[in-house]
Design a protein around this motif. Structure first.
Motif, PDB file in Angstrom:
ATOM      1  N   GLN A  58       0.834  -1.193   0.000  1.00 15.71           N
ATOM      2  CA  GLN A  58       0.000   0.000   0.000  1.00 15.71           C
ATOM      3  C   GLN A  58       0.877   1.254   0.000  1.00 15.71           C
ATOM      4  OE1 GLN A  58      -3.275  -0.191  -0.320  1.00 15.71           O
ATOM      5  NE2 GLN A  58      -3.157  -2.439  -0.265  1.00 15.71           N
ATOM      6  N   PRO A  59       0.509   2.290  -0.785  1.00 22.03           N
ATOM      7  CA  PRO A  59       1.338   3.507  -0.818  1.00 22.03           C
ATOM      8  C   PRO A  59       1.456   4.183   0.541  1.00 22.03           C
ATOM      9  CG  PRO A  59      -0.198   3.460  -2.655  1.00 22.03           C
ATOM     10  CD  PRO A  59      -0.604   2.329  -1.747  1.00 22.03           C
ATOM     11  N   ALA A  60       0.444   4.050   1.377  1.00 23.48           N
ATOM     12  CA  ALA A  60       0.473   4.715   2.682  1.00 23.48           C
ATOM     13  C   ALA A  60       0.963   3.790   3.774  1.00 23.48           C
ATOM     14  CB  ALA A  60      -0.930   5.208   3.025  1.00 23.48           C
ATOM     15  N   SER A  61       1.635   2.711   3.398  1.00 19.45           N
ATOM     16  CA  SER A  61       2.103   1.753   4.390  1.00 19.45           C
ATOM     17  C   SER A  61       3.151   2.391   5.294  1.00 19.45           C
ATOM     18  CB  SER A  61       2.682   0.522   3.687  1.00 19.45           C
ATOM     19  OG  SER A  61       3.259  -0.356   4.619  1.00 19.45           O
ATOM     20  N   LYS A  62       3.084   2.060   6.569  1.00 19.04           N
ATOM     21  CA  LYS A  62       4.043   2.584   7.545  1.00 19.04           C
ATOM     22  C   LYS A  62       5.437   2.037   7.284  1.00 19.04           C
ATOM     23  CE  LYS A  62       4.780   2.790  12.554  1.00 19.04           C
ATOM     24  NZ  LYS A  62       4.264   2.381  13.888  1.00 19.04           N
ATOM     25  N   TYR A  63       5.487   0.837   6.733  1.00 18.60           N
ATOM     26  CA  TYR A  63       6.782   0.190   6.475  1.00 18.60           C
ATOM     27  C   TYR A  63       6.987  -0.009   4.955  1.00 18.60           C
ATOM     28  CZ  TYR A  63       6.079  -0.822  11.408  1.00 18.60           C
ATOM     29  OH  TYR A  63       5.844  -0.702  12.748  1.00 18.60           O
ATOM     30  N   LEU A  64       6.708   1.068   4.243  1.00 17.31           N
ATOM     31  CA  LEU A  64       6.769   0.994   2.776  1.00 17.31           C
ATOM     32  C   LEU A  64       8.177   0.648   2.281  1.00 17.31           C
ATOM     33  CD1 LEU A  64       5.282   1.469   0.082  1.00 17.31           C
ATOM     34  CD2 LEU A  64       5.961   3.873   0.234  1.00 17.31           C
ATOM     35  N   ARG A  65       9.265   1.108   2.942  1.00 15.32           N
ATOM     36  CA  ARG A  65      10.630   0.936   2.448  1.00 15.32           C
ATOM     37  C   ARG A  65      11.255  -0.376   2.894  1.00 15.32           C
ATOM     38  NH1 ARG A  65      12.640   5.859   0.676  1.00 15.32           N
ATOM     39  NH2 ARG A  65      14.266   4.514  -0.200  1.00 15.32           N
ATOM     40  N   VAL A  66      10.471  -1.196   3.646  1.00 19.95           N
ATOM     41  CA  VAL A  66      11.016  -2.469   4.126  1.00 19.95           C
ATOM     42  C   VAL A  66      10.749  -3.541   3.074  1.00 19.95           C
ATOM     43  CG1 VAL A  66      10.947  -4.228   5.919  1.00 19.95           C
ATOM     44  CG2 VAL A  66      10.672  -1.813   6.527  1.00 19.95           C
ATOM     45  N   ASN A  67      11.808  -4.130   2.580  1.00 20.01           N
ATOM     46  CA  ASN A  67      11.697  -5.193   1.586  1.00 20.01           C
ATOM     47  C   ASN A  67      11.426  -6.520   2.292  1.00 20.01           C
ATOM     48  OD1 ASN A  67      12.796  -7.435  -0.189  1.00 20.01           O
ATOM     49  ND2 ASN A  67      12.973  -5.672  -1.597  1.00 20.01           N
ATOM     50  N   PRO A  68      10.472  -7.295   1.835  1.00 14.85           N
ATOM     51  CA  PRO A  68      10.168  -8.575   2.490  1.00 14.85           C
ATOM     52  C   PRO A  68      11.379  -9.489   2.566  1.00 14.85           C
ATOM     53  CG  PRO A  68       8.457  -8.027   0.912  1.00 14.85           C
ATOM     54  CD  PRO A  68       9.537  -7.020   0.731  1.00 14.85           C
ATOM     55  N   ASN A  69      12.186  -9.493   1.544  1.00 10.91           N
ATOM     56  CA  ASN A  69      13.377 -10.348   1.535  1.00 10.91           C
ATOM     57  C   ASN A  69      14.344  -9.922   2.640  1.00 10.91           C
ATOM     58  OD1 ASN A  69      15.068 -12.333   0.766  1.00 10.91           O
ATOM     59  ND2 ASN A  69      15.631 -11.452  -1.216  1.00 10.91           N
ATOM     60  N   THR A  70      14.499  -8.592   2.807  1.00 14.16           N
ATOM     61  CA  THR A  70      15.370  -8.077   3.863  1.00 14.16           C
ATOM     62  C   THR A  70      14.826  -8.460   5.231  1.00 14.16           C
ATOM     63  OG1 THR A  70      15.973  -6.225   2.451  1.00 14.16           O
ATOM     64  CG2 THR A  70      16.427  -5.993   4.794  1.00 14.16           C
ATOM     65  N   ALA A  71      13.530  -8.242   5.415  1.00  9.70           N
ATOM     66  CA  ALA A  71      12.901  -8.581   6.705  1.00  9.70           C
ATOM     67  C   ALA A  71      13.009 -10.074   6.986  1.00  9.70           C
ATOM     68  CB  ALA A  71      11.435  -8.142   6.694  1.00  9.70           C
ATOM     69  N   LEU A  72      12.836 -10.899   5.974  1.00 11.77           N
ATOM     70  CA  LEU A  72      12.935 -12.344   6.141  1.00 11.77           C
ATOM     71  C   LEU A  72      14.344 -12.760   6.550  1.00 11.77           C
ATOM     72  CD1 LEU A  72      11.758 -15.205   5.882  1.00 11.77           C
ATOM     73  CD2 LEU A  72      12.304 -15.111   3.431  1.00 11.77           C
ATOM     74  N   THR A  73      15.343 -12.172   5.903  1.00 13.00           N
ATOM     75  CA  THR A  73      16.735 -12.522   6.232  1.00 13.00           C
ATOM     76  C   THR A  73      17.045 -12.200   7.683  1.00 13.00           C
ATOM     77  OG1 THR A  73      17.392 -12.089   3.943  1.00 13.00           O
ATOM     78  CG2 THR A  73      19.140 -12.127   5.601  1.00 13.00           C
TER      79      THR A  73
END
Length: 803
Positions: free
Chosen positions: A741-756
């Motif tokens: 979502q454009p208004a996401s609070k964690y817009l700049r967090v990449n799922p791959n980064t978070a998963l790692t």
């Protein structure tokens, strides 16, 4: 009757034949007698009868005549008998008289014979005297010929031979001595030809040896004449207060001294002016030419002379192998060639037909092609600009000298344009060393000045204008370092050096202006630019030095307009002229600044990497230390000090460097978290890492470099902030619900980064909490982590399939 008729017819015919026999010559009787036999039968018999009758008639007539004169004959005999006695008496008297006369005339005969003998001797003497008088001039002329041969007056001897052959020898050609003389003349002529040819060979050898002296004299005279005109021009410039060169600060007294010295040299040289006739005796050529002309063999002499001179020309045009090492080698080469063609020009003007203008032009064209090839080859070995400049001056004097003798030299000046390019290359190499030395000696710090005198010295070297700096009290500092005025002075020196080559090339001021600007552009765009780029890339050049280099290039760029004015004042060609070339200093220094800026960004990032490498996190710590890491605080302090130095840079450069540093720091910290060698991380380590990121954000918000709008600089750490916030508050439900979502609070967090990162924390939880299954909260947390990991993996896989 018939017979009688025939007989009557033949009688007149026989009479006619008899008359013809009596009246005609004996040689013509044959045909007449033949006609008797050709007539009718019996005609012969009848003719004989008729002939006998005729003979008888003549005998009768003779007998009558003899009878008529017989008495007279008898009387004559009688008289002769009477005279006989008197005749004998007379004979005796005559004999006696003759004897007496003979006896009386013997003495007279003797005297007469003496007289005759004397008369013969007198006649012979007279004849001898006449012949001797005829021979004496011949002998005198031949004696004169011998004297002329002994005195080596061969041309006069040939003239004497002509007189002998045309005037004197024909008079006495019947005498043997004359024949001997005539036979000796061809030998004398051959002797004269051999002797004169020997003299010619000696002459040719002599001028071959003295060609350099002749050429040196001719070139010296041409140079003196040129110096005289230049001196007059300087005198006019001094008189009208005209100074072609600005900012060179040459006193007028120096001009006057040089002017006076030039005139004194001219006066001294006028007393020692020598011509080619003073250095070379041309009489053997004249003498040989006259001799061969008289001998009618002028063509042989001309062919021999031209053939030998062509051989000498080839020898003169052959350079020494080491000619390019010293200017003396070139000078010797030029003087020999000039000497050769000065002699040929003299021969052309003082003799008729020995050499022609077509011959000298052909010889000069051949020589010119060889000269250009030799100079092009040997000049390519010259690496010293001073030697190239001296070579150019020699070529100019060489060309001016021969041009004064009527030889076309345009190709030599075309060659000078090629050598000019080489000269510029040698200058560029020399100035590259000069620039390198200047950069090596520079301390890359602003120029300090403590007095007005020091300030004026710097201003005199470099056109710097800053009213604010002028108002500041001493001591104060110029923004540029010592290399800037030195480089500016050296660029002007380069222009002077380039101008030296352009002098005396018979080019217009526009062409000279164009040459100066193009060579200066080469200096700026190639040499200075290359030196600046090499300097910027040197490992020992730090950030402070790079900042100073950017400042220096800014001031050098601003000084380019003064360099253009400097060239304009030299050539008097306005910059507004359509074809005037502009200096490319703007692009040169702009490129150098961009390279320095890029190097600043690179070195700044390298310095950040050095600090980051000092990081020593305990990734398994249970609780944070409560303060930021030491390496990060040192890094922030370093960045603050560096950005203080950046205040002298253009604002955009400093802002770009600051933004680049913050972005690189953010990226490095992110890579540290995601490093594949980092297998586990605790929540305490994440909290400690969060404290370091907070310090980075505080540094960004403190506006280390002015000019940023709002929180622009803080956005460099936005990826880290959102990732750490996600882990600190453990708000996975919000992240998973609002992802994409454009208004996401964690817009700049990449799922791959978070998963790692989450997998590293899960492994840590398993190892550090061996009794986690006995505590309900820990079991719930472990399950939550596993659930989030599964969801993140499905999200990552979905993204991969979508991609």
């Amino acid at each position: 009757m018939a017979e009688s008729g025939e007989g009557l017819g033949t009688v007149p015919e026989h009479e006619r034949i008899l008359q013809e026999i009596q009246s005609t010559d004996t040689a013509c009787v044959g045909p007449t007698l033949r006609s008797v036999y050709d007539d009718q039968p019996n005609a012969h018999k009848k003719f004989m009868e008729k002939l006998d009758a005729c003979i008888r008639n003549h005998d009768k007539e003779i007998e009558k005549m003899c009878n008529f004169h017989h008495q007279g004959f008898v009387d004559a005999i009688t008289e002769l008998l009477k005279v006989r006695a008197d005749a004998e008496k007379l004979k005796v008297q005559v004999t006696d008289t003759n004897r007496r006369f003979q006896d009386a005339g013997k003495e007279v005969i003797v005297q007469t014979e003496d007289i005759i003998r004397c008369r013969i001797q007198q006649r012979n003497i007279t004849t001898v005297v006449e012949k001797l008088q005829l021979c004496l001039p011949v002998l005198e002329m031949y004696s004169k010929l011998k004297e002329q041969m002994s005195a080596k007056r061969y041309y006069s001897a040939l003239k004497t031979m002509e007189q002998l052959e045309n005037v004197y020898f024909p008079r006495v050609s019947q005498y043997r001595f004359c024949q001997l003389m005539i036979e000796n003349l061809p030998k004398l002529r051959e002797d004269i030809k051999e002797i004169s040819m020997s003299d010619l060979k000696d002459f040719l050898e002599s001028i071959r040896k003295h060609s350099d002296k002749i050429g040196e004299t001719a070139m010296k005279q041409a140079q003196q004449q040129k110096t005289f005109h230049i001196t007059l021009q300087k005198q006019n410039n001094v008189k009208f207060g005209k100074n072609m060169y600005v900012n060179d600060r040459i006193p007028e007294e120096r001009d006057e001294i040089e002017l006076k010295h030039g005139f004194e040299e001219e006066d001294e040289n006028e007393e020692e002016v020598l011509t080619v006739q003073d250095l070379v005796d041309f009489s053997p050529v004249y003498r040989c030419l006259h001799i061969y002309s008289v001998l009618g063999d002028e063509e042989t002499f001309e062919n021999y002379y031209r053939k030998q001179r062509k051989k000498q020309a080839r020898l003169v045009l052959q350079p020494q192998s080491n000619m390019h090492e010293t200017v003396d080698g070139y000078r010797r080469y030029f003087t020999q060639i000039v000497g050769f063609f000065v002699v040929e020009d003299h021969i052309l003007h003082v003799t008729q037909g020995l050499v022609t203008r077509a011959y000298t032009d052909e010889l000069w064209n051949m020589a010119l092609s060889k000269i250009i090839a030799v100079l092009r080859a040997h000049s390519s070995y010259c690496t010293d600009p001073d030697l190239v400049l001296e070579l150019k001056n020699l070529i100019v004097i060489f060309a001016d000298t021969l041009q004064g003798y009527g030889f076309p030299v345009n190709r030599l000046f075309d060659l000078l344009f090629e050598i000019r390019d080489q000269y510029n290359e040698t200058l560029l190499k020399k100035w590259a060393g000069v620039f390198r030395d200047i950069f090596e000696e520079d301390n890359y710090s602003p120029i300090p000045i403590v007095s007005e005198e020091e300030y004026k010295v710097v201003i005199s070297k470099f056109p710097f204008q800053d009213p604010d700096l002028e108002k500041q009290p001493f001591p104060k500092k110029f923004p540029m370092s010592q290399s800037v005025p030195h480089i500016y002075i050296q660029v002007k020196e380069f222009i002077y050096a380039s101008l030296k080559f352009s002098e005396s090339l018979h080019r217009s001021s526009t062409e000279i202006d164009d040459m100066l600007r193009k060579s200066t552009n080469l200096l700026l765009t190639r040499t200075l630019s290359s030196c600046l780029l090499n300097l910027i890339r040197k490992p020992h050049i730090g950030l402070t030095e790079l900042v100073q280099i950017i400042i220096n290039t800014t001031h050098l760029e601003q000084a380019c307009k003064y360099l253009e004015d400097f060239i304009t004042n030299i050539t008097n060609i306005s910059q507004e002229t359509v074809h005037t070339t502009r200096l490319y200093g703007l692009s040169t220094f702009k490129d150098a600044r961009h390279a320095a800026e890029g190097e600043i960004y690179t070195k700044l990032n390298q310095k950040i990497d050095e600090f980051v490498q000092l990081a020593d996190y305990d990734w398994t710590m249970s609780e944070p230390d409560g303060r930021a890491s030491g390496y990060l605080m040192d890094l922030i302090n370093f960045l603050r000090s560096i950005f203080q130095v950046f205040t002298h840079l253009p604002g955009k450069v400093a802002q770009t460097a600051c933004m680049s540093a913050c972005q690189h720091l953010s990226t490095s910290l992110m890579q540290m978290l995601l490093d594949s060698e980092l297998k586990q991380i605790s929540m305490g380590a994440v909290q400690q890492f969060n404290l370091d990121v907070i310090q980075c954000e505080l540094f960004a918000s403190s506006e280390p470099v002015p000019g940023f709008q709002g929180d622009t600089l803080q956005l460099a750490f936005i990826d880290l902030r959102q990732l750490l916030d996600l882990f600190m508050v453990w708000d996975w439900s919000t992240y998973l619900a609002d992802y994409g979502q454009p208004a996401s609070k964690y817009l700049r967090v990449n799922p791959n980064t978070a998963l790692t990162l989450l997998e590293k924390m899960k492994d840590t939880s398993k190892k550090n909490n061996i009794f986690a299954q006995f505590r309900k909260n820990d079991r719930d947390k472990q399950k939550l982590i596993e659930t989030v990991v599964k969801q993140l993996r499905s999200l990552v896989n979905g993204m991969s399939q979508h991609t």
